[in-house]
Each structure stands twice: as C-alpha cells, then as structure tokens.
Design an enzyme around this catalytic site. Structure first.
Site, mmCIF file in Angstrom:
data_model
loop_
_atom_site.group_PDB
_atom_site.id
_atom_site.type_symbol
_atom_site.label_atom_id
_atom_site.label_comp_id
_atom_site.label_asym_id
_atom_site.label_seq_id
_atom_site.Cartn_x
_atom_site.Cartn_y
_atom_site.Cartn_z
ATOM 1 N N ASP A 189 0.902 -1.154 0.000
ATOM 2 C CA ASP A 189 0.000 0.000 0.000
ATOM 3 C C ASP A 189 0.938 1.200 0.000
ATOM 4 O OD1 ASP A 189 -1.414 2.259 0.848
ATOM 5 O OD2 ASP A 189 -2.940 1.005 1.789
ATOM 6 N N HIS A 190 0.994 1.902 -1.120
ATOM 7 C CA HIS A 190 2.072 2.900 -1.243
ATOM 8 C C HIS A 190 1.951 4.024 -0.217
ATOM 9 C CE1 HIS A 190 -0.844 5.100 -3.755
ATOM 10 N NE2 HIS A 190 -0.110 6.173 -3.533
ATOM 11 N N HIS B 237 -5.770 2.675 1.718
ATOM 12 C CA HIS B 237 -5.024 3.870 2.146
ATOM 13 C C HIS B 237 -5.632 4.506 3.402
ATOM 14 C CE1 HIS B 237 -3.250 3.215 -1.647
ATOM 15 N NE2 HIS B 237 -3.996 4.007 -2.389
HETATM 16 C C1 BG6 Z 1 -4.204 4.556 -5.876
HETATM 17 C C2 BG6 Z 1 -5.608 4.588 -6.438
HETATM 18 O O1 BG6 Z 1 -4.044 3.442 -5.042
HETATM 19 O O2 BG6 Z 1 -3.977 5.733 -5.108
HETATM 20 C C3 BG6 Z 1 -5.806 5.827 -7.272
HETATM 21 O O3 BG6 Z 1 -5.822 3.432 -7.230
HETATM 22 C C4 BG6 Z 1 -5.454 7.068 -6.487
HETATM 23 O O4 BG6 Z 1 -7.129 5.904 -7.749
HETATM 24 C C5 BG6 Z 1 -4.067 6.927 -5.852
HETATM 25 O O5 BG6 Z 1 -5.471 8.173 -7.374
HETATM 26 C C6 BG6 Z 1 -3.777 8.067 -4.908
HETATM 27 O O6 BG6 Z 1 -2.426 8.025 -4.546
HETATM 28 P P1 BG6 Z 1 -1.660 9.352 -4.159
HETATM 29 O O7 BG6 Z 1 -0.313 8.886 -3.712
HETATM 30 O O8 BG6 Z 1 -1.636 10.211 -5.388
HETATM 31 O O9 BG6 Z 1 -2.473 9.981 -3.074
#
Ligand code: BG6
Length: 520
Positions: free
Chosen positions: A209-210, A272
């Site tokens: 989960d980045h 997230h």
């Molecule tokens: C991804 C989703 O996991 O996270 C996307 O699939 C979303 O839809 C993105 O835009 C948001 O990531 P960040 O790092 O830009 O907040």
C-alpha cells in the site's frame, strides 16, 4: 468573531542524523504487468532514485514481463519514464549503466511455457549480473492475473530460493510484492490469501500500500510515539472527533474499466484510508518490528464497530469545473457505463470500541474530482471545560477548539491550532497556528512512497506492508457496506459537480451531531 491570524512559528533547527543505510543483497526485480503505467511512472523512477542514492546493490537487474512484444523499446521507454519522473537529467552519468540492467520478457501470464523461458532468462541474468538467485517478483498486473502468476511461479519451482548459499555466500531469497487491490471483498481476499500462502510463506509476501511508504504517514507514528506530550491527550478524554480526508482533484485518468469494478470504497478507503486510521489510533507497539506493528493495527481494525449503512454516503461526480477548466462527469468518461452506479466519493462515520477511543466519532471521506487535492487528518480536541474570558459585550468569548492537523499531502506538515490573545485592551481570543512544514525543515523530498517500500522489500523488512490478518480485517469492515450499497441502487447519481466538496449528504453526516467538516 476575530479573524484567524496565522503567525508562523519558525521550525527548530533540524539536525538530521541519518540512520546507517543498508543496501540489499544482489537481486533481480521481476515486474509482471510491466507495460502498465505504474512501472513507467512510479516503479522505475523509484528504483533509479535508489540507485542515485547508492542504495541499490551493484549486482542488480530489472526484468519487465508483459504480453506485448516490446523487447527493444522497453528499456528506452523506462528511461523516458525515469527522466519524466523528475530529479534526473538525461546526461546523469548513472542513468545509461542503470538502463543497461533493464530487460524485457514477453509472455502470457496464463501460459506455462512462458515461465520456463523466464526461469532460463533469470538464470542467465544471475550469471551476467551476479544477482545470485535472489528475486523480487512484483505483481503489478490487473488483479485477475494474481493467482495465475502465483500458481505458475509455484509450479515452476520459482517461489523458493535455490538451495545452498548463493554465489555471494549469503542465504538466497525469493519475495513477492503484490499490488492492490488485494481482493474485491472479504471472501475474495481470503481466497487470494489462501492461494498465495500455499505457494509463498507469509514472510516472503509483501502486500503493498504505497501510502505506508510516504514519509508523512510514517511520521504519524513518530509524532505520537517519539514525543512525550501528545500521547497523554490522544484519547477519548480530550479528543472530540477525528476527520480523515483523502481528496483528489483528478478524475479516473482513463482507468474506466478498472474503476467501474472498484469505486472509492475499494480503491482508497479499504486500504489507504484504513492504514491512516490505524496509525492515528493504534496503541504503541512493543517495538518497531513488523509483527509488533501489524498486531496493533489489526487490534484497532477489529475494534471498529460494524458500520451502519445510515452512517455512509456515496457520491458520483457530474460535469463541473476543476482548476478553472470544464471537465466531464464520471458517466461520460471513456469505457464507463452511461448509467454507472459506481461511487467516486465515499464518506462514513465509525467508532472504535476500545478504552482509548470509545465514543469518539471518526469521519472519513475520499473522492475523485473534488475541489482540491489534499489528504489530511484532523484531530479536533474538546473545548476547555470552563471559559474565563468574556467578549466585548460581556458574553462568553467564542473560542475555537484546538486542532492538530496532519497534512499527508501536498504541503506536507503538521499544524497545531490554539487560541491566542489579540493584542489590545480587551481579552479577545483568536485562533493561531503553530506550523511544521516538511520542505522548510528538511528540504523537498522526491520520495514517492515506492522507493522506501521497494527498498524494504529487497531488505526483507515487512513493517510497512500489509499482513494477511490486516487485509481481511479491513475487508470485513468494508464488505457489508458494499453489499448494502449493491442492494440499493442510487437514484440521484451524479450527485455532486466535479470541482466541489462532494454530495451535500456528507455534510449532514456531521451536522446531525453539531459538527462540520473542516474547511481544507
Ligand atoms: C491509488 C488509487 O491506489 O492511489 C488511485 O488506485 C489514487 O485511484 C491513488 O489516485 C492516490 O495516490 P496518491 O499517492 O496520489 O495519493
């Protein structure tokens, strides 16, 4: 009411004492689904930033795997992505030698013969690049291929490290990173966990989960547990409520087919937002070891009471204006059903039934095409029990409650709002902010989350990755909402214009309890 003034409190001088950096063992990173956007926009730029920072092993290679015959153009395309990602000049002396380590292998993920050929290629790479049999398989394909790939890797003996010490004398390893979405509901997540666990041991699996790779997210734990003053008030006695907002101004960016099967709850809330919630609410772990951190997170998720459908709001954007430009509605997006029921916005209220949090409402909202991009956690404290100060007309002064707001992105930082005396004869009170800003204190960081997580996976550190129990605990919370929504189609979609703050029903979620979303 006095206006909000925002004096800036200069951050303390910041002696940054870097931890000794560790470099992973020699290895090959094999990316399945390498022709997709993620590889070019995030993964390769992240790997290259690690290379720039001397954090990659000298003996290293990347193999992109996908169906399309891209052999010759792949490495050049990745180079383009690395440069476009920012912070890298084409003339960077490390760039071409790094690009030389990138190869491509075309195969169908459901074709056994492709894995034989891949296995051979990896053995050759071991000889050529000295990568010692260590492999990190990154599953960045569409989720329907996850189980095929896992099973074929198992059947071809590729999920276990080769026996005996590798050519560098250390123990070999094989690990896999699995992208989200990990399942699409509780049952499918359990089934996928079962399949993956048949082939890989849990300590070989890195469910990514980045958000957990973001500095600001990790800093939530540092803020809470490396400071003596906050944890004492971090509970139901002092906190009135907590808001978590994950707002995006972008739409679905051409990902119609994916988003139609996902929606905001599955795409962002189950993973997230739930991760953010767990960092804000978990008990202090006994150590920062993976198992200790994961155990505390799971306890919090399991203490969340079932979320009643009446405490949820879904929305879908219609046409509107974002950044001064007209944009189309969700139903007009490419490959989206003209009467789609998919939510592009979700809000919910939940409670955590444990000694720390009982009775404190948590309000969550996440959506696309909202007024701006901002991910923020707001901790709102209770008002003082007794107000000594009177306004000009003798009535009690209107004092704003204290707030700690954690800005995950953009403008990363933390603000503490408190009341201060407005200079002058009266005892007038105005809210002011104490502000910590990452860029000012530490300089701008280019880290996109993937750098840290790729490095951790190569080092075998699973602290910032999801565990089987955690994934199932969050799906257990979200699945009943998905079911309730599926049973009751919405009649008023689209119910918010692109570029606004979402459906008005989401305001009502707080208003019935005398609260309001914080203006971001
Ligand atoms: C991804 C989703 O996991 O996270 C996307 O699939 C979303 O839809 C993105 O835009 C948001 O990531 P960040 O790092 O830009 O907040």
């Amino acid at each position: 009411m006095p206006t909000t003034t925002e004096p800036h409190i200069t951050p303390a001088v910041t002696p940054v004492s870097p931890q000794p950096e560790r470099t992973p063992d020699p290895c090959v990173v094999v990316i399945f689904g390498a022709s997709g956007d993620l590889t070019k926009r995030k993964l390769l730029p992240a790997l290259y930033h690690l290379e720039q920072a001397n954090l990659l092993p000298k003996d290293f290679a990347v193999v992109g795997v996908a169906r399309r015959p891209l052999e010759d153009s792949f490495a050049a395309d990745m180079k383009e992505g690395i440069v476009a990602g920012g912070g890298v000049e084409e003339s960077d002396p490390k760039l071409d030698p790094f690009v030389d380590k990138i190869q491509y292998h075309a195969m169908n993920f459901d074709d056994a013969s492709g894995y034989d050929a891949l296995n051979k290629l990896l053995a050759e790479i071991d000889k050529q690049f000295g990568t010692c049999g260590n492999r990190l398989f990154y599953l960045a394909t569409a989720p329907e291929y996850f189980s095929d790939i896992i099973n074929f890797l198992g059947q071809h003996g590729m999920s276990k490290p080769c026996v005996g010490p590798s050519s560098d004398g250390k123990k070999n390893w094989v690990r896999t990173i699995i992208e989200k979405p990990f399942g699409h509901d509780l049952d499918s997540a359990k089934a996928l966990n079962d399949e993956v666990n048949k082939v890989f041991d849990e300590d070989q699996i890195f469910r990514i989960d980045h958000y957990l790779g973001k500095e600001t997210v990790q800093n939530i734990l540092v803020f809470r547990f490396a400071n003596g003053i906050f944890e004492n008030v971090w509970n139901r006695n002092y906190i009135d409520h907590v808001e978590i907002t994950a707002a995006e101004s972008i739409g679905i960016e051409g990902r119609g087919p994916f988003y139609e099967t996902a929606g905001a709850l599955r795409d962002v809330v189950q993973n997230h937002v739930m991760e953010l919630l767990s960092f804000v609410t978990m008990e202090p772990p006994v150590s920062f070891e993976a198992s200790a951190v994961r155990a505390e997170k799971v306890k919090v998720w399991r203490a969340i009471q079932p979320i009643h459908p009446a405490d949820t709001v879904r929305g879908q954007y219609g046409p509107g204006t974002v950044d001064g430009k007209p944009v189309i509605g969700y139903r007009q997006e490419d490959r989206v059903h003209p009467r789609s029921q998919t939510e592009t916005y979700a809000a919910l209220r939940l409670e955590i039934e444990n000694w720390r949090w009982a009775g404190v409402p948590f309000y969550i909202r996440a959506g696309k095409r909202l007024a701006k991009r901002v991910t923020e956690i707001t901790i709102q404290f209770k008002k003082p029990p007794l107000l000594l100060f009177k306004g000009k007309d003798g009535s009690k002064a209107d004092v704003q409650p204290n707030i700690i707001s954690m800005r995950i992105q953009p403008d990363e930082g933390i603000t503490l709002r408190f009341g201060a005396k407005v200079p002058g004869q009266g005892m007038n009170i105005s809210p002011v902010n104490m502000d910590f800003n990452y860029a000012e204190s530490f300089g701008k960081s280019s880290a996109n989350g993937y750098e840290r997580l790729l490095l951790d996976a190569m080092l075998g550190d699973g602290t910032l990755f999801a565990h089987r129990d955690g994934v199932e605990a969050t799906w257990a919370l979200i699945t009943p909402i998905l079911k309730a929504w599926a049973e009751k189609p919405v009649k008023d979609f689209p119910n918010y214009a692109a570029g606004t703050w979402g459906p008005t029903a989401a305001d009502a979620l707080l208003e019935v309890e005398g609260r309001k979303w914080r203006k971001l």
